[in-house]
Write an enzyme that holds these catalytic residues in place. Structure first.
Site, short mmCIF file in Angstrom:
data_model
loop_
_atom_site.label_atom_id
_atom_site.label_comp_id
_atom_site.label_asym_id
_atom_site.label_seq_id
_atom_site.Cartn_x
_atom_site.Cartn_y
_atom_site.Cartn_z
N CYS A 227 15.93 -5.22 -2.39
CA CYS A 227 16.63 -6.38 -1.95
C CYS A 227 17.56 -6.33 -3.18
O CYS A 227 17.58 -7.10 -4.24
CB CYS A 227 15.71 -7.63 -2.04
SG CYS A 227 14.64 -7.58 -0.79
N ALA A 228 18.76 -5.58 -3.16
CA ALA A 228 19.51 -5.33 -4.39
C ALA A 228 20.60 -6.19 -5.03
O ALA A 228 20.95 -6.44 -5.99
CB ALA A 228 20.29 -3.97 -4.03
N CYS A 351 11.98 -14.41 -8.71
CA CYS A 351 12.39 -15.29 -9.92
C CYS A 351 11.81 -16.77 -9.54
O CYS A 351 12.65 -17.69 -9.79
CB CYS A 351 13.82 -15.28 -10.40
SG CYS A 351 14.81 -15.43 -8.92
#
Length: 422
Positions: A227-228, A351
């Site tokens: 998931c760049a 995150c």
């Protein structure tokens, strides 16, 4: 700009942001494009005022009714990020008295919600994890995040870049955990620096750098950043691989991958292959099944670890949204795991600060995929000679997962788990 005009602009922008129909950073960027005559100092005041209002929204909502005039203007007055005398020169006598009364309030006299400025659905899981330390986190989330840089390990040394920045009048200190990181005290115009133009530095939170370090890719390997996004981690991985092997940058958003192109050109990397995929089961993914040495899944998540940077997320996210994210995260992790060959390493990261998106996803994956053996993150950090004291949690010895908190580590809130395919 006249104080009154600047305050009116703050109120105008704040009114648009507080509709919450778009991310705050997108609304601010659009406003600046539409008002090109604004100078750098005015733009800074506008942006900082908006973010201050978002950080302390419950407190300012509580105070605003005691003022007068349009609500957005009252919020802008309360949150204004500029000299107090400058603000007061834009106010009439009654408003000045009101500001003085608001400034005199002692935070200790406030209700909890007006002190922490978090939605109740988020308070409970944070208190459950942190206990008394909750208040240290709540206070940290009300502050702006520092600016972290990653030095391009392919082309430059951290000490050299630190000295170069110093000569340009920019104070930078080495990050305590990442060997690639520099932390800036201010937010200078980086794009004007030679170090930026030649690809020696990229903006990347130290926590995000640690995720790339956990994957620990080697020269000549086949690696996938699943998931760049805009490719911050991709560039860090490519530099760690010394621009050898093949590094695939997958993302469902071609638009996000477009943002990687200029960064990739600056980085001097020749081993990166960006590819937009339709979904996690795309044919490109199927063709690489069982062929990849290392995969990192920095999954789409609530982003609640980034509230210092994106305070609007606490008002735009919901428990329902988090539940939807968790289902998506589990599906993406399952698909990404199929890419690995025996002996390969898988890293799952978010995150987020919520167990629902973190430990619960990792534990469910481990239970349903016995061919993946858990790798304690503490062991990986030991192998990298990165002190892991206080960076890990979970498991009997507290070393299973990476767990970063803004108040403890001065990074964004991050989680990571790792496995080896048997």
């Amino acid at each position: 700009m006249h104080p009154k005009a600047l305050l009116d602009a703050c109120a105008d922008l704040l009114e648009q942001v507080l509709r919450f129909d778009h991310p705050a950073d997108a609304v601010v960027s659009r406003y600046f494009r539409e008002h090109r005559s604004l100078g750098p100092r005015e733009r800074a005041t506008l942006a900082e005022t908006v973010y201050a209002a978002l950080r302390r929204k419950l407190f300012y909502d509580h105070l605003a009714p005691s003022g007068r005039g349009p609500k957005a203007r009252r919020m802008a007055i309360l949150a204004f990020q500029g000299p107090r005398d400058f603000l007061k020169s834009a106010l009439d006598e009654q408003e000045r008295r009101w500001v003085d009364q608001c400034d005199a309030i002692d935070p200790k006299d406030l209700l909890e919600r007006h002190r922490h400025n978090l939605p109740e659905w988020l308070v409970e899981p944070l208190k459950a994890q942190l206990g008394d330390e909750f208040w240290a986190l709540a206070d940290a989330l009300l502050e702006a995040a520092p600016l972290d840089l990653r030095v391009n390990a392919l082309t430059d040394k951290r000490d050299d870049v630190q000295r170069e920045l110093q000569l340009a009048g920019i104070a930078a200190t080495p990050t305590p955990y990442s060997p690639w990181g520099l932390r800036l005290a201010d937010k200078p115009a980086l794009t004007k620096l030679d170090a930026f133009a030649r690809g020696a530095i990229e903006v990347q939170d130290e926590g995000s750098q640690l995720l790339a370090l956990l994957l620990d890719p080697k020269r000549g390997e086949m690696v996938v950043d699943f998931c760049a996004g805009a490719g911050g981690k991709t560039l860090a991985l490519g530099a760690a691989m010394r621009s050898t092997g093949r590094l695939y940058a997958f993302d469902v958003s071609a638009h996000r991958l477009d943002a990687l192109k200029p960064r990739l050109a600056r980085s001097k990397l020749s081993n990166v292959h960006p590819a937009a995929i339709a979904h996690e089961r795309d044919d490109r993914v199927k063709r690489l099944a069982g062929k990849i040495d290392r995969v990192i899944v920095d999954a789409p998540c609530s982003g609640l670890g980034t509230l210092r940077r994106n305070p609007d997320l606490k008002w735009r996210q919901s428990p329902e949204g988090v539940a939807e994210m968790a289902a998506k995260q589990a599906a993406i992790l399952r698909s990404a795991a199929r890419l690995l060959k025996p002996g390969g390493r898988l890293v799952y990261a978010t995150c987020s600060v919520l167990p629902q998106e973190n430990e619960q996803i990792a534990q469910a994956f481990g239970a349903e995929q016995p061919e993946f053996e858990p790798l304690p993150v503490g062991d990986i950090l030991d192998g990298l000679k990165l002190g892991h004291s206080g960076l890990t949690s979970g498991g009997e010895d507290g070393r299973s997962y990476l767990r970063l908190w803004p108040n403890r580590h001065q990074t964004d809130g991050f989680f990571a788990a790792a496995w080896r395919k048997r």
